[in-house]
Design a protein around this motif. Structure first.
Motif, PDB file in Angstrom:
ATOM      1  N   ASP A 163      16.345 -16.124  50.801  1.00 19.01           N
ATOM      2  CA  ASP A 163      16.315 -17.304  51.474  1.00 19.01           C
ATOM      3  C   ASP A 163      16.463 -18.416  50.588  1.00 19.01           C
ATOM      4  OD1 ASP A 163      14.798 -16.034  53.835  1.00 19.01           O
ATOM      5  OD2 ASP A 163      13.228 -15.488  52.170  1.00 19.01           O
ATOM      6  N   GLN A 164      17.600 -18.090  50.009  1.00 18.46           N
ATOM      7  CA  GLN A 164      18.180 -19.138  49.185  1.00 18.46           C
ATOM      8  C   GLN A 164      19.628 -19.472  49.096  1.00 18.46           C
ATOM      9  OE1 GLN A 164      16.424 -19.150  45.061  1.00 18.46           O
ATOM     10  NE2 GLN A 164      15.049 -17.572  45.446  1.00 18.46           N
ATOM     11  N   VAL A 165      19.936 -20.822  48.625  1.00 15.66           N
ATOM     12  CA  VAL A 165      21.383 -20.769  48.783  1.00 15.66           C
ATOM     13  C   VAL A 165      22.042 -19.961  47.347  1.00 15.66           C
ATOM     14  CG1 VAL A 165      23.530 -22.728  48.180  1.00 15.66           C
ATOM     15  CG2 VAL A 165      21.444 -23.071  49.564  1.00 15.66           C
ATOM     16  N   VAL A 166      23.194 -19.402  47.671  1.00 11.36           N
ATOM     17  CA  VAL A 166      23.747 -18.686  46.481  1.00 11.36           C
ATOM     18  C   VAL A 166      24.662 -19.448  45.612  1.00 11.36           C
ATOM     19  CG1 VAL A 166      25.426 -16.591  45.979  1.00 11.36           C
ATOM     20  CG2 VAL A 166      24.122 -16.399  48.033  1.00 11.36           C
ATOM     21  N   PRO A 167      24.481 -19.474  44.421  1.00  8.18           N
ATOM     22  CA  PRO A 167      25.149 -20.505  43.478  1.00  8.18           C
ATOM     23  C   PRO A 167      26.499 -19.885  43.136  1.00  8.18           C
ATOM     24  CG  PRO A 167      23.667 -19.172  42.413  1.00  8.18           C
ATOM     25  CD  PRO A 167      23.313 -18.771  43.641  1.00  8.18           C
ATOM     26  N   MET A 168      27.445 -20.914  43.248  1.00  8.65           N
ATOM     27  CA  MET A 168      28.887 -20.333  42.887  1.00  8.65           C
ATOM     28  C   MET A 168      28.765 -20.134  41.464  1.00  8.65           C
ATOM     29  SD  MET A 168      32.660 -22.491  43.272  1.00  8.65           S
ATOM     30  CE  MET A 168      32.011 -23.547  41.634  1.00  8.65           C
ATOM     31  N   PRO A 169      29.361 -19.001  40.950  1.00 10.03           N
ATOM     32  CA  PRO A 169      29.501 -18.754  39.657  1.00 10.03           C
ATOM     33  C   PRO A 169      30.223 -19.698  38.775  1.00 10.03           C
ATOM     34  CG  PRO A 169      30.009 -16.720  41.027  1.00 10.03           C
ATOM     35  CD  PRO A 169      29.884 -17.907  42.013  1.00 10.03           C
ATOM     36  N   GLU A 170      29.737 -19.837  37.613  1.00  7.51           N
ATOM     37  CA  GLU A 170      30.717 -20.783  36.834  1.00  7.51           C
ATOM     38  C   GLU A 170      32.114 -20.446  36.307  1.00  7.51           C
ATOM     39  OE1 GLU A 170      28.101 -21.564  33.057  1.00  7.51           O
ATOM     40  OE2 GLU A 170      26.423 -22.274  34.351  1.00  7.51           O
ATOM     41  N   ASN A 171      32.319 -19.259  36.348  1.00  2.39           N
ATOM     42  CA  ASN A 171      33.838 -18.755  36.095  1.00  2.39           C
ATOM     43  C   ASN A 171      34.373 -18.295  37.426  1.00  2.39           C
ATOM     44  OD1 ASN A 171      32.020 -16.508  36.861  1.00  2.39           O
ATOM     45  ND2 ASN A 171      32.944 -15.099  35.316  1.00  2.39           N
ATOM     46  N   TRP A 172      34.146 -18.932  38.379  1.00  4.92           N
ATOM     47  CA  TRP A 172      34.834 -18.626  39.714  1.00  4.92           C
ATOM     48  C   TRP A 172      35.159 -20.024  40.494  1.00  4.92           C
ATOM     49  CZ3 TRP A 172      34.867 -19.933  44.786  1.00  4.92           C
ATOM     50  CH2 TRP A 172      35.573 -18.747  45.830  1.00  4.92           C
ATOM     51  N   GLY A 173      36.350 -19.894  41.058  1.00  5.12           N
ATOM     52  CA  GLY A 173      37.122 -21.263  41.700  1.00  5.12           C
ATOM     53  C   GLY A 173      38.339 -21.023  42.166  1.00  5.12           C
ATOM     54  N   GLY A 174      39.087 -22.152  42.281  1.00 10.16           N
ATOM     55  CA  GLY A 174      40.299 -22.032  43.019  1.00 10.16           C
ATOM     56  C   GLY A 174      41.381 -22.341  42.088  1.00 10.16           C
ATOM     57  N   TYR A 175      42.419 -22.116  42.179  1.00 14.95           N
ATOM     58  CA  TYR A 175      43.828 -22.337  41.575  1.00 14.95           C
ATOM     59  C   TYR A 175      44.735 -22.853  42.362  1.00 14.95           C
ATOM     60  CZ  TYR A 175      42.484 -19.736  37.431  1.00 14.95           C
ATOM     61  OH  TYR A 175      42.021 -19.053  36.215  1.00 14.95           O
ATOM     62  N   ARG A 176      45.804 -23.928  42.051  1.00 15.67           N
ATOM     63  CA  ARG A 176      46.614 -24.572  42.669  1.00 15.67           C
ATOM     64  C   ARG A 176      48.021 -24.126  42.111  1.00 15.67           C
ATOM     65  NH1 ARG A 176      45.248 -29.022  42.610  1.00 15.67           N
ATOM     66  NH2 ARG A 176      44.277 -29.366  44.488  1.00 15.67           N
ATOM     67  N   VAL A 177      48.917 -23.545  42.622  1.00 16.56           N
ATOM     68  CA  VAL A 177      50.177 -23.253  42.406  1.00 16.56           C
ATOM     69  C   VAL A 177      51.149 -24.690  42.782  1.00 16.56           C
ATOM     70  CG1 VAL A 177      52.677 -21.858  42.464  1.00 16.56           C
ATOM     71  CG2 VAL A 177      50.168 -20.764  42.541  1.00 16.56           C
ATOM     72  N   LYS A 178      51.641 -25.350  42.134  1.00 18.51           N
ATOM     73  CA  LYS A 178      52.517 -26.525  42.165  1.00 18.51           C
ATOM     74  C   LYS A 178      53.869 -26.228  42.052  1.00 18.51           C
ATOM     75  CE  LYS A 178      50.960 -30.399  40.616  1.00 18.51           C
ATOM     76  NZ  LYS A 178      50.701 -31.550  39.835  1.00 18.51           N
TER      77      LYS A 178
END
Length: 213
Positions: A163-178
């Motif tokens: 019944d709670q919002v799942v926290p985004m892991p601190e070591n998780w996220g996006g990368y951008r290939v430029k």
């Protein structure tokens, strides 16, 4: 089975300089749109990501393209994964889309950077809750004794965040290939494939060249 006898000719289409967009991002968007509509192709956003670790050994894996902005191509992962460790040591990477039923390939090379946390948070919370929990449960690329151990963690987290919002892991996220290099490949008859590359000049213009097959 003799692998040397496995072959087919490529006669589906031709690629000509006159039909190419001057901007490689627009050319990519055009091909991706057609790939997504093609009944013979699934997982059109899947691509091979190649990175190189500190030892100089290359690594490849399939990831999913999740966004395109004016500067690059975005995907999401665990920053502590093998790919994340490679990128931390060497920001150069290569992407490869293989749409073989369409007899097309695209190669993209460039420098990788992290996207901002707000963008990562927005995408993370747009995912199904089961996928959010999977990202939280998995220490990607780390060794584990059994699948049961991973599932136990997943089910514990499922109960905890029922019944709670799942926290985004601190070591998780996006990368951008430029990117600074694109190559578009269209299979051709007699193995005379059509290949065009876009190279970014020092003035940030895109130079288009035909390559021999």
């Amino acid at each position: 089975m003799k692998l040397q006898d496995e072959r087919r000719d490529y006669e589906r289409a031709q690629l000509r300089r006159s039909t190419l967009k001057s901007d490689p991002f627009e050319q990519f968007a055009s091909w991706l749109s057609a790939a997504k509509e093609a009944a013979v192709l699934s997982d059109s956003t899947a691509f091979t990501l190649a990175t190189v670790g500190p030892s100089g050994r290359p690594h490849q894996r399939i990831v999913l393209l999740k966004d395109i902005d004016s500067t690059g191509f975005i995907f999401y992962t665990n920053y502590d994964s093998q790919k994340g460790q490679d990128i931390s040591a060497n920001q150069q990477a290569s992407m490869h889309f293989a749409w073989l039923p369409l007899e097309q390939q695209i190669r993209i090379e460039g420098v990788v950077e992290k996207v901002d946390q707000a963008t990562s948070e927005a995408y993370f919370h747009s995912r199904p809750k089961s996928s959010q929990l999977g990202a939280l449960a998995s220490q990607q690329s780390a060794t584990i004794e059994s699948r049961g151990e991973l599932e136990e963690v997943y089910h514990e987290l499922t109960d905890r965040y029922a019944d709670q919002v799942v926290p985004m892991p601190e070591n998780w996220g996006g990368y951008r290939v430029k990117p600074d290099y694109f190559e578009f490949w269209q299979g051709g008859k007699f193995r005379l494939h059509d290949r065009f590359c876009y190279r970014q000049s020092q003035t940030n213009d895109w130079l288009i060249e035909r390559l021999q097959p």
